[in-house]
Design a protein around this motif. Structure first.
Motif, PDB file in Angstrom:
ATOM      1  N   UNK A   5       0.847  -1.183   0.000  1.00 29.72           N
ATOM      2  CA  UNK A   5       0.000   0.000   0.000  1.00 29.72           C
ATOM      3  C   UNK A   5       0.879   1.226   0.000  1.00 29.72           C
ATOM      4  N   UNK A   6       0.396   2.275  -0.638  1.00 39.95           N
ATOM      5  CA  UNK A   6       1.163   3.517  -0.706  1.00 39.95           C
ATOM      6  C   UNK A   6       0.569   4.515   0.263  1.00 39.95           C
ATOM      7  N   UNK A  32       8.345   3.163   0.246  1.00 42.57           N
ATOM      8  CA  UNK A  32       9.182   2.625   1.303  1.00 42.57           C
ATOM      9  C   UNK A  32      10.510   2.092   0.811  1.00 42.57           C
ATOM     10  N   UNK A  33      11.089   1.183   1.578  1.00 39.41           N
ATOM     11  CA  UNK A  33      12.400   0.608   1.256  1.00 39.41           C
ATOM     12  C   UNK A  33      12.308  -0.863   0.874  1.00 39.41           C
ATOM     13  N   UNK A  34      11.081  -1.404   0.774  1.00 43.29           N
ATOM     14  CA  UNK A  34      10.853  -2.809   0.417  1.00 43.29           C
ATOM     15  C   UNK A  34      11.591  -3.754   1.365  1.00 43.29           C
ATOM     16  N   UNK A  35      11.640  -3.356   2.640  1.00 45.47           N
ATOM     17  CA  UNK A  35      12.281  -4.186   3.644  1.00 45.47           C
ATOM     18  C   UNK A  35      13.788  -4.056   3.702  1.00 45.47           C
ATOM     19  N   UNK A  53      15.909   0.705  -7.665  1.00 46.37           N
ATOM     20  CA  UNK A  53      16.887  -0.082  -6.923  1.00 46.37           C
ATOM     21  C   UNK A  53      16.578  -0.020  -5.438  1.00 46.37           C
ATOM     22  N   UNK A  54      16.944  -1.088  -4.732  1.00 50.15           N
ATOM     23  CA  UNK A  54      16.858  -1.041  -3.278  1.00 50.15           C
ATOM     24  C   UNK A  54      18.016  -1.860  -2.714  1.00 50.15           C
ATOM     25  N   UNK A  55      18.344  -1.614  -1.465  1.00 52.81           N
ATOM     26  CA  UNK A  55      19.422  -2.327  -0.793  1.00 52.81           C
ATOM     27  C   UNK A  55      18.822  -3.195   0.297  1.00 52.81           C
ATOM     28  N   UNK A  56      18.816  -4.526   0.109  1.00 50.90           N
ATOM     29  CA  UNK A  56      18.260  -5.414   1.137  1.00 50.90           C
ATOM     30  C   UNK A  56      19.015  -5.281   2.458  1.00 50.90           C
ATOM     31  N   UNK A  57      18.416  -5.785   3.511  1.00 47.83           N
ATOM     32  CA  UNK A  57      18.998  -5.646   4.838  1.00 47.83           C
ATOM     33  C   UNK A  57      20.310  -6.404   4.980  1.00 47.83           C
ATOM     34  N   UNK A  58      20.496  -7.467   4.217  1.00 48.04           N
ATOM     35  CA  UNK A  58      21.699  -8.277   4.348  1.00 48.04           C
ATOM     36  C   UNK A  58      22.824  -7.869   3.406  1.00 48.04           C
ATOM     37  N   UNK A  59      22.687  -8.142   2.098  1.00 44.16           N
ATOM     38  CA  UNK A  59      23.790  -7.910   1.154  1.00 44.16           C
ATOM     39  C   UNK A  59      24.141  -6.427   1.011  1.00 44.16           C
ATOM     40  N   UNK A 295      15.404   6.262   6.504  1.00 46.80           N
ATOM     41  CA  UNK A 295      16.334   6.010   5.428  1.00 46.80           C
ATOM     42  C   UNK A 295      15.692   6.464   4.116  1.00 46.80           C
ATOM     43  N   UNK A 296      16.489   6.542   3.065  1.00 46.59           N
ATOM     44  CA  UNK A 296      15.979   6.963   1.763  1.00 46.59           C
ATOM     45  C   UNK A 296      14.928   5.969   1.262  1.00 46.59           C
ATOM     46  N   UNK A 297      13.798   6.501   0.765  1.00 44.71           N
ATOM     47  CA  UNK A 297      12.661   5.685   0.372  1.00 44.71           C
ATOM     48  C   UNK A 297      12.275   5.982  -1.079  1.00 44.71           C
ATOM     49  N   UNK A 298      11.867   4.958  -1.793  1.00 41.64           N
ATOM     50  CA  UNK A 298      11.340   5.142  -3.143  1.00 41.64           C
ATOM     51  C   UNK A 298       9.964   5.793  -3.051  1.00 41.64           C
TER      52      UNK A 298
END
Length: 331
Positions: A5-6, A32-35, A53-59, A295-298
């Motif tokens: 949801x937006x 959001x940041x897609x997690x 683009x997004x940066x996952x929590x791990x990699x 954090x930066x969000x799309x």
């Protein structure tokens, strides 16, 4: 995958996409940041499908995505553009990648920056710029006679970017247009040494940014420009995209902006900053923003319809629905 949801954030009166239309509000939607840690939306096609683009929590690497009302992870890489057929291009593992139906295809070494509706891909690698046409490379450095970095191409085959050249005492960078085999140095704004073209529409109008240093100013500023045969300074900031109606989007200070027919206005952000990176034919704008402690969000922005534009916005909403239906049928 679950539907995202937006969130509604802010509304602000500002210029709409096409020439001659009245002022109307824009609404900010937070994807959001897609997690992940942070995200950005880079481009949107006329069906309203967003890529970025997004940066996952791990990699510690970027992952590409597209969003058509639902989030779709494309895996490691960066998605930088999408055409109206839904073909996405970008880079992954040092290669030009094309995603069709979410499936990645490696095209060549390097990274793609743009794709037109004919499927031609603009790309570069290690100071070398090229166009991929039916899988075959066309060398843009050789065609331009200079070292060039590509940024965008139009559906009419015109290409813009930045080229490198040397003066008596320094190396400088200028925005360029490559059209019909003819190379044009777009130049700089008053007193500036460097400039860069960001995007071009199908009418040959180029946008970008340039140093600006008129007499009496001690340090150069960065100003956005529009070029249609002559440079027009549209104010402090960087112009990053333009649609065929002449709506220009970009960033100035902490704000994303839109500009049309001599009027610039700020787009709403989440509280701290924002940038507009792309715009489609309906005036839907995409980029990023963040608020205090975020954090930066799309994000994306949509114009709120007035009675005269409700039909056009209805078509946009229908486009989102058709896109989602097509993708479900392909699964």
């Amino acid at each position: 995958m679950s539907k995202l949801t937006t969130g509604f954030a802010l509304t602000l009166l500002l210029s709409v996409a096409s020439r001659g239309q009245a002022l109307m509000p824009y609404v900010l939607h937070d994807l959001g940041t897609f997690g992940g840690r942070y995200a950005e939306a880079r481009a949107v096609n006329d069906a309203g499908v967003i890529v970025g683009n997004y940066f996952p929590a791990g990699p510690y690497e970027s992952y590409a995505f597209y969003w058509d009302g639902q989030f779709h992870d494309l895996g490691p890489g960066s998605a930088l553009d999408i055409n109206n057929s839904g073909v996405i291009v970008g880079t992954s593992a040092g290669n030009v990648v094309r995603w069709i139906g979410g499936v990645a295809e490696v095209m060549a070494p390097g990274g793609a920056v743009a794709i037109d509706d004919s499927g031609h891909i603009l790309a570069g690698r290690s100071g070398h710029a090229f166009l991929l046409v039916d899988g075959a490379e066309q060398d843009l450095n050789a065609l331009a006679g200079k070292v060039v970095s590509p940024r965008d191409l139009s559906s009419t085959g015109e290409i813009v970017g930045v080229f490198e050249d040397s003066g008596p005492y320094f190396t400088y960078y200028h925005a360029f247009l490559l059209a019909g085999g003819r190379f044009t140095d777009i130049g700089t704004l008053s007193g500036g040494k460097n400039s860069q073209a960001s995007a071009i529409n199908d009418h040959g109008v180029v946008v970008g940014y340039s140093e600006w240093l008129p007499p009496g100013i001690p340090y150069p500023e960065t100003h956005a420009f529009v070029w249609d045969g002559a440079l027009q300074d549209i104010g402090v900031g960087a112009a990053l995209d333009i649609n065929n109606a002449g709506l220009v989007v970009g960033q100035a200070g902490h704000f994303a902006f839109v500009w049309s027919d001599g009027e610039m206005a700020q787009l709403p952000n989440l509280g701290v900053t924002g940038a507009a990176l792309g715009v489609n034919g309906s005036g839907v704008v995409v980029g990023y923003s963040w608020g205090e402690g975020q954090m930066q969000r799309a994000v994306y922005w949509t114009p709120v319809p007035e009675p005269s534009t409700a039909a056009a916005m209805g078509a946009l909403v229908a486009g989102f629905g058709v896109s989602r239906l097509r993708r479900r049928r392909c699964k």
